[in-house]
Design a protein around this motif. Structure first.
Motif, mmCIF file in Angstrom:
data_model
loop_
_atom_site.group_PDB
_atom_site.id
_atom_site.type_symbol
_atom_site.label_atom_id
_atom_site.label_comp_id
_atom_site.label_asym_id
_atom_site.label_seq_id
_atom_site.Cartn_x
_atom_site.Cartn_y
_atom_site.Cartn_z
ATOM 1 N N MET A 1 -110.281 -59.382 41.912
ATOM 2 C CA MET A 1 -109.104 -60.127 42.515
ATOM 3 C C MET A 1 -108.157 -59.152 42.779
ATOM 4 S SD MET A 1 -109.940 -63.259 41.782
ATOM 5 C CE MET A 1 -108.567 -64.148 41.869
ATOM 6 N N VAL A 2 -107.292 -59.343 44.243
ATOM 7 C CA VAL A 2 -106.548 -58.605 44.526
ATOM 8 C C VAL A 2 -105.283 -59.232 44.949
ATOM 9 C CG1 VAL A 2 -106.102 -57.030 46.504
ATOM 10 C CG2 VAL A 2 -108.443 -57.194 45.847
ATOM 11 N N SER A 3 -104.094 -58.721 44.512
ATOM 12 C CA SER A 3 -102.823 -59.434 44.701
ATOM 13 C C SER A 3 -102.316 -59.225 46.129
ATOM 14 C CB SER A 3 -101.708 -58.728 43.599
ATOM 15 O OG SER A 3 -102.049 -58.994 42.254
ATOM 16 N N LEU A 4 -101.715 -60.192 46.655
ATOM 17 C CA LEU A 4 -100.945 -59.973 48.009
ATOM 18 C C LEU A 4 -99.857 -59.499 47.993
ATOM 19 C CD1 LEU A 4 -102.068 -63.573 49.434
ATOM 20 C CD2 LEU A 4 -103.572 -61.484 49.364
ATOM 21 N N HIS A 5 -99.517 -58.509 48.847
ATOM 22 C CA HIS A 5 -98.170 -57.861 48.804
ATOM 23 C C HIS A 5 -97.084 -58.546 49.384
ATOM 24 C CE1 HIS A 5 -95.381 -54.523 49.355
ATOM 25 N NE2 HIS A 5 -95.064 -55.180 50.623
ATOM 26 N N SER A 58 -117.389 -58.138 46.406
ATOM 27 C CA SER A 58 -117.889 -56.727 46.218
ATOM 28 C C SER A 58 -116.468 -55.822 45.874
ATOM 29 C CB SER A 58 -118.474 -56.438 47.432
ATOM 30 O OG SER A 58 -117.766 -56.047 48.353
ATOM 31 N N HIS A 59 -117.056 -54.597 45.025
ATOM 32 C CA HIS A 59 -115.966 -53.645 44.960
ATOM 33 C C HIS A 59 -115.422 -53.169 46.178
ATOM 34 C CE1 HIS A 59 -115.890 -53.410 40.444
ATOM 35 N NE2 HIS A 59 -117.047 -53.786 40.507
ATOM 36 N N GLN A 64 -110.777 -52.139 49.631
ATOM 37 C CA GLN A 64 -110.103 -52.183 50.945
ATOM 38 C C GLN A 64 -109.079 -53.180 51.112
ATOM 39 O OE1 GLN A 64 -113.603 -53.617 53.255
ATOM 40 N NE2 GLN A 64 -114.190 -51.485 53.815
ATOM 41 N N ALA A 65 -109.114 -54.299 50.488
ATOM 42 C CA ALA A 65 -108.096 -55.268 50.528
ATOM 43 C C ALA A 65 -106.994 -54.785 49.633
ATOM 44 C CB ALA A 65 -108.455 -56.580 49.917
ATOM 45 N N ALA A 66 -107.328 -54.050 48.418
ATOM 46 C CA ALA A 66 -106.152 -53.638 47.457
ATOM 47 C C ALA A 66 -105.368 -52.508 48.494
ATOM 48 C CB ALA A 66 -106.623 -52.713 46.357
#
Length: 85
Positions: A1-5, A58-59, A64-66
């Motif tokens: 899970m990646v938080s949105l800036h 995927s990691h 990349q998203a992070a």
């Protein structure tokens, strides 16, 4: 899970109330349903963080998203751990 800036909210734990949570969820409800996002929350010391997160399978994609979202870490749901960049 990646938080949105830009969608993170940090509150002192003493100010984290049902009303604060409801206000945050109401503010971002459309974004969550329109963009397949998730509400997230975690405690760090005396602070509570609320965010909108994207799930990545995927990691590589999560890293990349992070980086794109200017995050210091992402959360690996399967392993139950934060991965620091």
């Amino acid at each position: 899970m990646v938080s949105l800036h830009g969608a993170e909210l940090c509150l002192p734990a003493a100010h984290f109330t049902e009303t604060a949570l409801h206000t945050y969820q109401t503010r971002y409800a459309h974004a969550v349903s329109a963009h397949d996002l998730y509400f997230g929350a975690w405690v760090d010391g005396a602070s509570v963080y609320l965010d909108l997160s994207q799930h990545h399978t995927s990691h590589r994609r999560a890293r990349q998203a992070a980086r794109r979202e200017r995050q210091r870490a992402y959360y690996d749901v399967r392993a139950g751990v934060s991965i620091h960049l």
